[in-house]
Design a protein around this motif. Structure first.
Motif, PDB file in Angstrom:
ATOM      1  N   LEU A  98     -25.179 -10.145 -27.111  1.00 29.16           N
ATOM      2  CA  LEU A  98     -23.718  -9.987 -26.650  1.00 29.16           C
ATOM      3  C   LEU A  98     -23.436 -10.733 -25.429  1.00 29.16           C
ATOM      4  O   LEU A  98     -22.216 -11.182 -25.378  1.00 29.16           O
ATOM      5  CB  LEU A  98     -23.540  -8.779 -26.504  1.00 29.16           C
ATOM      6  N   SER A  99     -24.350 -11.007 -24.582  1.00 28.93           N
ATOM      7  CA  SER A  99     -24.115 -11.756 -23.381  1.00 28.93           C
ATOM      8  C   SER A  99     -23.783 -13.054 -23.350  1.00 28.93           C
ATOM      9  O   SER A  99     -23.086 -13.504 -22.210  1.00 28.93           O
ATOM     10  CB  SER A  99     -25.239 -11.162 -22.326  1.00 28.93           C
ATOM     11  N   GLY A 100     -24.389 -14.056 -24.162  1.00 32.17           N
ATOM     12  CA  GLY A 100     -24.221 -15.468 -24.343  1.00 32.17           C
ATOM     13  C   GLY A 100     -25.272 -15.924 -23.540  1.00 32.17           C
ATOM     14  O   GLY A 100     -25.953 -15.351 -22.547  1.00 32.17           O
ATOM     15  N   ASP A 101     -25.361 -17.347 -23.646  1.00 36.52           N
ATOM     16  CA  ASP A 101     -26.710 -17.951 -23.181  1.00 36.52           C
ATOM     17  C   ASP A 101     -26.629 -18.148 -21.857  1.00 36.52           C
ATOM     18  O   ASP A 101     -27.707 -18.308 -21.137  1.00 36.52           O
ATOM     19  CB  ASP A 101     -26.781 -19.427 -23.999  1.00 36.52           C
ATOM     20  N   ASP A 102     -25.456 -18.392 -21.313  1.00 39.48           N
ATOM     21  CA  ASP A 102     -25.169 -18.611 -19.938  1.00 39.48           C
ATOM     22  C   ASP A 102     -25.634 -17.462 -19.101  1.00 39.48           C
ATOM     23  O   ASP A 102     -26.410 -17.654 -17.995  1.00 39.48           O
ATOM     24  CB  ASP A 102     -23.882 -19.079 -19.413  1.00 39.48           C
TER      25      ASP A 102
END
Length: 300
Positions: A98-102
């Motif tokens: 949910l947080s994203g790759d970055d």
């Protein structure tokens, strides 16, 4: 086994586990799985993982209560990595970051996170983090631990292997023991012949290679040759973290003096425990602290 110390480097996550329409929010992450599994073998286990702004302090205190020493990292002014794991009736699962790759990279460990005192250990296990973290941390860690002759164990993240084979092969001389999954080994070596893949990894610089093959056990390749180490097959409740648990217990046993084959048996035993519950719950049960960590809503 002889007394020894192990530092588990990786990430901590907040995992929303969705089962039969009910969501349980729990602490997770490869550093936690590895450290709890290592504590089955060693008394001196330490964990280094960035902590987000939304992680309740009692959760880390509970991890320490399980005998895991928490090492500090650079402060992060962002939330903890969050996942949603949805379990189907047939036992399969879908995994959403949910947080994203970055955000995953921001919450991965870089050299500035590691205080010199944290490396006063006999072994360091580097669990899967972002590609940038792995490629930066590996050479730095090798140089920082060379004088002490610290044993370095390396696990990877299968999502970034394809397309980065050359860089990852160049990373292997920075570790003493390489612990890829079968999927990672095949993708990285370009062959389904696992003994050949393991031999290529040793030629690239890893002293010992252990290829994890899930319910089939693992393949251990060292200067003694290639040994297939089977495991007792059990019906998994949830395979989440099994590989991390294997690596944690393997590294703990190996750094304490076990040969790679014996260490692999310790790893397999920890993995069997890990798959006995959803998320990290079975390993927490093993340490008697499930109610403290497995339901984060208790601390909100």
């Amino acid at each position: 086994m002889a007394d020894a110390s192990l530092l588990c480097i990786g990430n901590l996550t907040i995992d929303d586990l969705v089962l039969d329409g009910t969501t349980t929010t729990a602490l997770g992450g490869d550093a936690l799985f590895a450290a709890l599994a290592a504590r089955r073998v060693l008394s001196d286990v330490r964990m280094l993982a960035p902590v987000g702004t939304d992680l309740p302090a009692p959760l880390l205190q509970a991890v320490a209560g399980a005998g895991v020493r928490i090492e500090a990292t650079r402060p992060r002014a962002v939330p903890t990595i969050r996942n949603r794991v949805t379990y189907a009736a047939d036992g399969s699962r879908s995994w959403d970051l949910l947080s994203g790759d970055d955000a995953f990279d921001v919450m991965s460990v870089y050299p500035d996170d590691v205080a010199p005192a944290a490396l006063d250990v006999d072994g360091v296990l580097v669990s899967a983090m972002s590609l940038g973290s792995q490629l930066t941390l590996g050479p730095w860690l090798r140089a920082a631990t060379r004088a002490r002759r610290t044993t370095v164990y390396l696990d990877l993240q299968e999502d970034y292997v394809v397309g980065n084979e050359a860089a990852l092969m160049a990373l292997l001389p920075t570790c003493d023991v390489f612990l890829p999954s079968e999927v990672e080994a095949v993708a990285l070596a370009g062959t389904t012949d696992l003994p050949l893949a393991a031999s290529r990894f040793r030629d690239a610089g890893a002293g010992v290679v252990v290829v994890k093959t899930a319910e089939r056990g693992c393949l251990v390749c060292s200067e003694e040759g290639v040994v297939v180490v089977p495991t007792d097959a059990v019906e998994p409740v949830d395979s989440t973290g099994a590989g991390d648990a294997f690596c944690g217990a393997f590294a703990a046993a190996h750094v304490a003096g076990a040969d790679p084959v014996e260490a692999a048996r310790h790893g397999a035993a920890a993995a069997r425990v890990a798959i006995g519950g959803h998320g990290v719950s079975a390993l927490l049960d093993d340490h008697g602290i499930t109610r403290t960590i497995a339901r984060m809503e208790d601390h909100r």
